[in-house]
Design a protein around this motif. Structure first.
Motif, short mmCIF file in Angstrom:
data_model
loop_
_atom_site.label_atom_id
_atom_site.label_comp_id
_atom_site.label_asym_id
_atom_site.label_seq_id
_atom_site.Cartn_x
_atom_site.Cartn_y
_atom_site.Cartn_z
N LEU A 15 17.31 91.43 -4.53
CA LEU A 15 15.78 91.55 -4.46
C LEU A 15 15.50 90.31 -3.89
O LEU A 15 14.58 89.84 -2.95
N VAL A 16 15.72 89.11 -4.74
CA VAL A 16 15.58 87.72 -4.25
C VAL A 16 15.90 87.51 -2.96
O VAL A 16 15.11 86.70 -2.05
N GLY A 17 17.25 87.75 -2.41
CA GLY A 17 17.58 87.57 -1.21
C GLY A 17 16.90 88.36 -0.06
O GLY A 17 16.47 87.74 0.99
N MET A 18 16.40 89.44 -0.52
CA MET A 18 15.50 90.13 0.48
C MET A 18 14.28 89.51 0.70
O MET A 18 13.68 89.45 1.87
N VAL A 19 13.70 88.84 -0.43
CA VAL A 19 12.33 88.32 -0.24
C VAL A 19 12.72 87.08 0.66
O VAL A 19 11.79 86.49 1.55
N THR A 20 13.85 86.19 0.42
CA THR A 20 14.11 85.02 1.49
C THR A 20 14.15 85.50 2.94
O THR A 20 13.55 84.91 3.65
N GLY A 21 14.74 86.80 3.09
CA GLY A 21 15.07 87.22 4.33
C GLY A 21 13.65 87.66 5.07
O GLY A 21 13.42 87.27 6.17
N ILE A 22 12.86 88.36 4.23
CA ILE A 22 11.13 88.54 4.60
C ILE A 22 10.77 87.29 5.16
O ILE A 22 10.01 87.21 6.34
N GLY A 23 10.95 86.39 4.23
CA GLY A 23 10.42 84.95 4.56
C GLY A 23 10.83 84.49 5.87
O GLY A 23 10.03 83.80 6.83
N PHE A 24 12.20 84.58 6.21
CA PHE A 24 12.48 84.01 7.54
C PHE A 24 12.10 84.83 8.71
O PHE A 24 11.98 84.36 9.76
N LEU A 25 12.23 86.31 8.36
CA LEU A 25 11.73 87.09 9.39
C LEU A 25 10.31 86.83 9.92
O LEU A 25 9.95 86.49 11.08
N THR A 26 9.32 86.65 9.20
CA THR A 26 8.04 86.35 9.51
C THR A 26 7.83 84.80 9.81
O THR A 26 7.08 84.44 10.92
N THR A 27 8.58 83.95 9.03
CA THR A 27 8.57 82.43 9.56
C THR A 27 8.89 82.25 11.01
O THR A 27 7.87 81.35 11.47
N SER A 28 9.88 82.56 11.41
CA SER A 28 10.29 82.34 12.89
C SER A 28 9.19 82.58 13.90
O SER A 28 8.99 82.00 14.69
N VAL A 29 8.86 83.72 13.69
CA VAL A 29 7.69 84.31 14.51
C VAL A 29 6.64 83.49 14.69
O VAL A 29 6.06 82.98 15.65
N THR A 48 5.27 80.28 3.76
CA THR A 48 4.56 78.81 3.96
C THR A 48 5.38 77.85 4.18
O THR A 48 5.44 76.94 5.19
N ASN A 49 6.33 77.59 3.23
CA ASN A 49 7.13 76.27 3.56
C ASN A 49 7.97 76.29 4.83
O ASN A 49 8.26 75.31 5.40
N PHE A 50 8.88 77.56 4.77
CA PHE A 50 9.69 77.90 6.02
C PHE A 50 8.84 77.74 7.33
O PHE A 50 9.43 77.28 8.23
N LEU A 66 10.89 84.85 18.12
CA LEU A 66 10.94 86.18 18.32
C LEU A 66 12.42 86.69 18.00
O LEU A 66 12.60 87.59 17.11
N LEU A 67 13.42 85.96 18.64
CA LEU A 67 14.52 86.43 18.37
C LEU A 67 15.06 86.07 17.01
O LEU A 67 15.63 86.89 16.21
N TRP A 68 14.70 84.82 16.57
CA TRP A 68 14.97 84.73 15.03
C TRP A 68 14.38 85.45 14.02
O TRP A 68 15.16 85.95 13.24
N GLY A 69 13.08 85.92 14.57
CA GLY A 69 12.42 86.80 13.30
C GLY A 69 13.34 88.27 13.28
O GLY A 69 13.23 88.88 12.68
N GLY A 70 13.63 88.55 14.74
CA GLY A 70 14.35 89.78 14.75
C GLY A 70 15.65 89.92 14.10
O GLY A 70 15.92 90.97 13.06
#
Length: 441
Positions: free
Chosen positions: A150-164, A23-25, A267-271
């Motif tokens: 795992l915390v870092g992975m959560v951050t990554g998932i956030g970035f993945l979905t956020t950018s798209v 949400t925030n990202f 899309l690129l940022w999400g990928g």
């Protein structure tokens, strides 16, 4: 399997933080995309990055005090309430402001809107301080580096979905769509967290059972940090990295959007953000080794080498590869610092120490972000468009505004690489490694 059973509530917290991060990202990315597309001003996007970093640096230590003096779940709930309030206020500004006023970089309305929106984003940062302290409570010492992965992975998932999400939201409905989505999702995160049972100790009390004074206590925090040989050096090293990292926050979106449409950039940022997930999974399985600090240094050597090269030519493939490597290495650095702090700092002080580290480390980036936007816009871009730089290296490096931004990235990468080599061979690094090993003896 024992680890998995013990982590079950922690997984709920990770999922909740994932929703809040998305949400925030999303709001932050959407605001940056939208402002650039409305104004075409690198100065404005640089200022957004600077506002974020100034607020982060200024409020992080106070956030840390809130974490130490209250139950962690309660402050995380509070962060959702405050974020929702600011997002609602920002949506109200949009509803009652003429579009022309929001396109004017020289007018006050745009900057008021940016500030209100970013305060909602910043309120979510309290979660980034509270969650590592809960790792200390919920995870055995020899497994914390993996939990931090795992915390870092959560951050990554956030970035993945956020950018798209951000790219398509801005293309479809601008900031009205982004804020309109943020409000109900924030409410969803709040409702879910209410149902999560968090087994955490109560806030510290005095010897007579009374509550300890709820103050920031900077002096006490500095004493704790100073008692660990080399801990200040770790924080200062991260601070310097963030100083250079401000370049990326100020210019990355403008550079990417100069080469492609906003949907494609999203899309690129999400990928490439998949790298965050892969990195987090790798850390959660393999850990960081016996010396996380050595891992930190190696990661920085590779990261800054990448930063020096990924814009060397105007190539989307190079841009994607560089962003992928940069994101893949980021969680290693973050997990190494968190693992060190969790091991050597008493739990009752961890919120303030994490907050202090965040304040000091982020304090360097606003200077870069505030300076780099105007410097790039008014000095480097002309230098690489029709100035001496274009004449000297333009035939192979390229000319124009995008190549001016590219030159800034390359110079920052070279400086970061030199600084990391010096730090890796310093006596401060050796003392800090020895202190970390001794604390586990």
């Amino acid at each position: 399997m024992a680890f998995s059973r013990r982590m079950s509530p922690f997984h709920h917290l990770l999922a909740n933080n994932l929703v809040a991060n998305i949400t925030n990202f999303t709001v932050w990315f959407a605001l940056t995309f939208w402002v650039y597309l409305e104004t075409r001003s690198v100065f404005a996007t640089g200022m957004i990055a600077g506002i974020y970093l100034v607020l982060t640096a200024g409020l992080a230590f106070w956030f840390g005090s809130l974490v130490d003096h209250h139950r962690k779940k309660r402050v995380m709930l509070g962060s959702s309430v405050v974020s929702a309030g600011f997002y609602g206020a920002a949506l109200t500004i949009l509803a009652f402001t003429p579009e022309a006023a929001l396109r004017s970089v020289s007018g006050p309305v745009l900057w008021i809107f940016i500030a209100v929106t970013m305060l909602g984003v910043i309120a979510g940062n309290i979660r980034t301080i509270a969650l590592p302290t809960l790792v200390t409570v919920m995870v055995a010492e020899d497994r914390r580096d993996r939990a931090n992965g795992l915390v870092g992975m959560v951050t990554g998932i956030g970035f993945l979905t956020t950018s798209v999400i951000s790219g398509f939201l801005v293309a479809w409905g601008g900031m009205v769509a982004a804020l309109g989505l943020a409000l109900p999702v924030t409410a969803l995160a709040f409702a879910h967290l209410l149902m999560v049972t968090v087994d955490e100790p109560p806030p510290p009390t005095g010897t007579d059972g009374s509550a300890t004074p709820r103050r920031v206590d900077l002096a006490g925090t500095l004493k704790i940090i100073g008692a660990v040989p080399g801990l200040f050096a770790l924080i200062l090293f991260a601070t310097f990295n963030n100083f250079l990292g401000g370049v990326f926050m100020a210019l990355m979106d403008a550079y990417g959007l100069s080469m492609m449409r906003v949907q494609h950039w999203g899309l690129l940022w999400g990928g490439v953000s998949i790298a965050f997930i892969l990195s987090g999974l790798l850390i959660s399985r393999m850990g960081l080794g016996n010396n996380p600090l050595r891992t930190l240094m190696i990661v920085n050597l590779v990261a800054w080498s990448t930063a020096a090269l990924f814009t060397i030519q105007p190539s989307i493939a190079l841009l994607a590869a560089g962003c992928f490597l940069w994101m893949f290495l980021g969680p290693f650095a973050e997990a190494a610092e968190q693992t060190t702090l969790q091991k050597v700092v008493p739990f009752e002080r961890q919120g303030r120490v994490f907050g202090f580290a965040q304040s000091v480390e982020q304090a360097a980036s606003p200077l870069t972000a505030f300076l780099i936007g105007p410097l790039t816009q008014f000095v480097v871009i002309p230098f690489m468009t029709d100035g001496a730089g274009a004449d000297a290296i333009g035939d192979w490096f390229g000319r124009g505004p995008a190549r001016g931004m590219a030159l800034v990235f390359t110079v920052a990468g070279v400086i970061g690489l030199i600084a990391t080599v010096i730090a890796f061979n310093s006596p401060q690094y050796r003392r800090l490694s020895a202190a970390y090993a001794k604390s586990g003896a």
